[in-house]
Design an enzyme around this catalytic site. Structure first.
Site, PDB file in Angstrom:
ATOM      1  N   HIS A   1      -9.171   3.952  -0.778  1.00  0.00           N
ATOM      2  CA  HIS A   1      -7.807   3.443  -0.742  1.00  0.00           C
ATOM      3  C   HIS A   1      -7.523   2.506  -1.914  1.00  0.00           C
ATOM      4  O   HIS A   1      -7.490   1.286  -1.759  1.00  0.00           O
ATOM      5  CB  HIS A   1      -7.602   2.719   0.605  1.00  0.00           C
ATOM      6  CG  HIS A   1      -6.234   2.165   0.823  1.00  0.00           C
ATOM      7  ND1 HIS A   1      -5.080   2.715   0.284  1.00  0.00           N
ATOM      8  CD2 HIS A   1      -5.802   1.092   1.562  1.00  0.00           C
ATOM      9  CE1 HIS A   1      -4.036   1.999   0.658  1.00  0.00           C
ATOM     10  NE2 HIS A   1      -4.448   1.020   1.423  1.00  0.00           N
TER      11      HIS A   1
ATOM     12  N   CYS B   1       0.813  -1.220   0.000  1.00  0.00           N
ATOM     13  CA  CYS B   1       0.000   0.000   0.000  1.00  0.00           C
ATOM     14  C   CYS B   1       0.842   1.264   0.000  1.00  0.00           C
ATOM     15  O   CYS B   1       0.297   2.377  -0.060  1.00  0.00           O
ATOM     16  CB  CYS B   1      -0.941  -0.019   1.197  1.00  0.00           C
ATOM     17  SG  CYS B   1      -1.867  -1.569   1.305  1.00  0.00           S
TER      18      CYS B   1
END
Lengths: 388, 388
Positions: free
Chosen positions: B334, B84
């Site tokens: 996200h 991420c």
């Protein structure tokens, strides 16, 4: 600009390692590189790590911190993915990091596990390096793509399967003494010609194998090498990278690889040399035709003349410019995320004089490595030179 | 060292884009960034591109040259994968590339498509950011991992689900005016507390959503900005990166994220500032507890005190140090490979004064972005400052 040296190199044996994990393979390569360099892992400022299909082959993404841990490092760690050029990009960024002074010591390399996939799985895994929407869904595989490139070359410039067989035979002969090579056995021209077809005109012995393996390179500044009295006699004097359109059909011609030409031009300019200065090269021969395209992009042969280079002896071990003395991807093997680092390791050994084939190039002072991604939608070229 | 500026930023709307391809999303973000910067794509020297799970979600690896093509670039292109934190690392390398003079203009950012996977597929895809051998095979998922971190925090320092709900509610409120946010609706403390459990003590509204989206940042040297009369009023003055052991069980404590502390220390030293100088921050709140760990690692709160920061008003829009005025990962969304670039885009807009929430921080001059990979086995921190 800081001068960059290779302080040490490490490789696992290339081949099938069903009993090993990826972290285990990379840890072995890293430990070998540190031993070769006489550098402690704690000295490393950054890890640049290449891997292509770990999320498919080992269900493992985010491999950089994992590999840092496995190698005994405590430093930032970054994964580079550029298909089969992943480790080439990792090395390139390592060179630039040392040059800019961001770190004195970088560990760069890569790892791939592939043999745990079956043939279909490996073929599908490799296919993600091509354009999914416009190539893979139409049925294209990498043998198919390189077959198209070979056909286009033959049509434009001429060439025969026998010309390609000379490349396979040469690289297999080169691999014979290489302790890291996957295939250490001779392949005759006849055997290559008689091998089963994969994607016409390419047959089995035109293709590199599926391989597990890892590579690691300790890259340092020349100042660091001197301060620590390291035997870092090989310098990285040039680095270049190029990109092309992803899908073959979007390019001007299937039989040219301009990304590699761009990368070579950049690397030669960087090193202030030209192709005539090169003594030895490791190029990305994932298929025999790829070696032809590579040596033309590197300026070792004119367009249309690379096809004869092995057959005419230019690129054989006793030729003017030996290519793939390691055995190349063809015979040494091609763990895709590790290959770019392996080429640097082999060139370093050749230039230092401790490669089993160093005796074939006793006066070599300048080496070039050519690492390609996909159908050369990306390419990385490095120039290495004997520094002292 | 060359001074680095953000010349322009571009984002797609974050959310579900079932009709779009990854290349299409990134091309949109890139075009927006070029328009914002008043820079032509042909000026770009390198593309640094972040993506995490494209080989699973789109069967597409080797995305860097593909995205360069989609964005109209003709330059080397490299993919960074750090779970991420992929785009955070891409931005960091872009900053270093401009600083070292390797390029005057770099396009950095990332893209992720996730909503085309079903919940199981997305959960399995995200899990490759954890340790496959020692965590995932034991059944660990990311909600489970962050639940362990929350439990460890509660046990060591105290804390309640209500404390966490204040973070969710704050970030949802912040997202209300953000045109790029996935969820633009208020979530009350009661609603957050009443949401269904996911992995105790975390409930649904403690978690960020599954998101498609892309981000792009045009990074230039200050000299280039001046020569081309660009409105590049935000400088990148600090960059840092850290790594930790991959598996939670191998760390000293689940409730600390030293990789982020290391990254923050490096970035603050680089910018020659301290946490007290920071006016606004975007941090990696993939779960509410992650925001707590982030602000403690960044030095905005002592260990054990971050849990109260939202509830006590430190990090609310009208607090001393507003955190996640974009809505954060929690409400803005996200798309993992794009998030690190999105944070830089949002901070740039906040510091320039053209963010819909800029009015909440009219005097902000220093911003910090915190981007984490996995359970913070990797972390990237950037410092941005108003330059003129």
């Amino acid at each position: 600009m800081t001068e960059v040296r290779v302080a040490g190199v490490g490789l696992t044996r290339f081949g099938s390692h069903p009993e090993r994990t990826g972290r285990d393979l990379f840890a072995e390569a890293a430990a070998s590189a540190f031993a070769d360099a006489d550098v402690d892992p704690t000295a490393v400022g950054e890890l640049n790590y290449g891997n292509f299909m770990g999320s498919l082959a080992e269900h493992q993404g985010h491999q950089a911190p994992l590999m840092a841990e496995a190698a005994g490092l405590a430093c930032p760690a970054t994964r580079y993915e550029e298909a089969c050029a992943s480790a080439g990009v990792a090395v390139r960024e390592g060179v630039r990091t040392v040059r800019s002074g961001e770190a004195d010591v970088v560990l760069a390399g890569g790892m791939e596990r592939m043999t745990n996939l079956d043939t279909d799985g490996a073929t599908e895994g490799l296919a993600i390096a091509a354009d999914d929407l416009f190539e893979v869904r139409a049925g294209m595989t990498f043998p198919g793509a390189y077959a198209l490139m070979a056909r286009a070359y033959f049509e434009r410039y001429g060439g025969t399967r026998e010309d390609l067989a000379h490349i396979a035979s040469k690289n297999h002969e080169n691999a014979l003494p290489n302790e890291y090579a996957q295939y250490r056995r001779e392949v005759s021209i006849e055997e290559a010609l008689d091998s089963p077809p994969v994607a016409s005109p390419l047959h089995l012995y035109d293709a590199c194998p599926i391989t597990d393996g890892a590579s690691a390179i300790v890259i340092v500044s020349a100042d660091y090498a001197e301060e620590h009295d390291l035997d870092a006699s090989v310098a990285v004097t040039g680095t270049g990278q190029g990109a092309d359109r992803m899908a073959l059909a979007d390019r001007d011609h299937f039989a040219r690889t301009p990304a590699a030409t761009d990368a070579a031009t950049m690397a030669y300019d960087d090193a202030d040399i030209g192709p005539d200065d090169v003594d030895v090269a490791e190029v990305h021969d994932c298929f025999t035709i790829a070696e032809v395209l590579a040596i033309e992009s590197l300026g070792f042969a004119e367009a249309g003349e690379g096809i004869r280079a092995a057959r005419d002896g230019l690129t054989t071990a006793d030729g003017d410019l030996p290519v793939n003395l390691s055995g190349g991807l063809k015979a040494k093997g091609h763990p895709v995320g590790a290959t770019g680092g392996s080429q640097i390791a082999e060139l370093t050994r050749l230039l230092r004089g401790d490669h089993p084939n160093s005796g074939r190039v006793p006066d070599a002072e300048v080496g070039v490595a050519h690492n390609a991604g996909g159908t050369v939608a990306s390419a990385v070229v490095h120039v290495l030179e004997v520094a002292e």
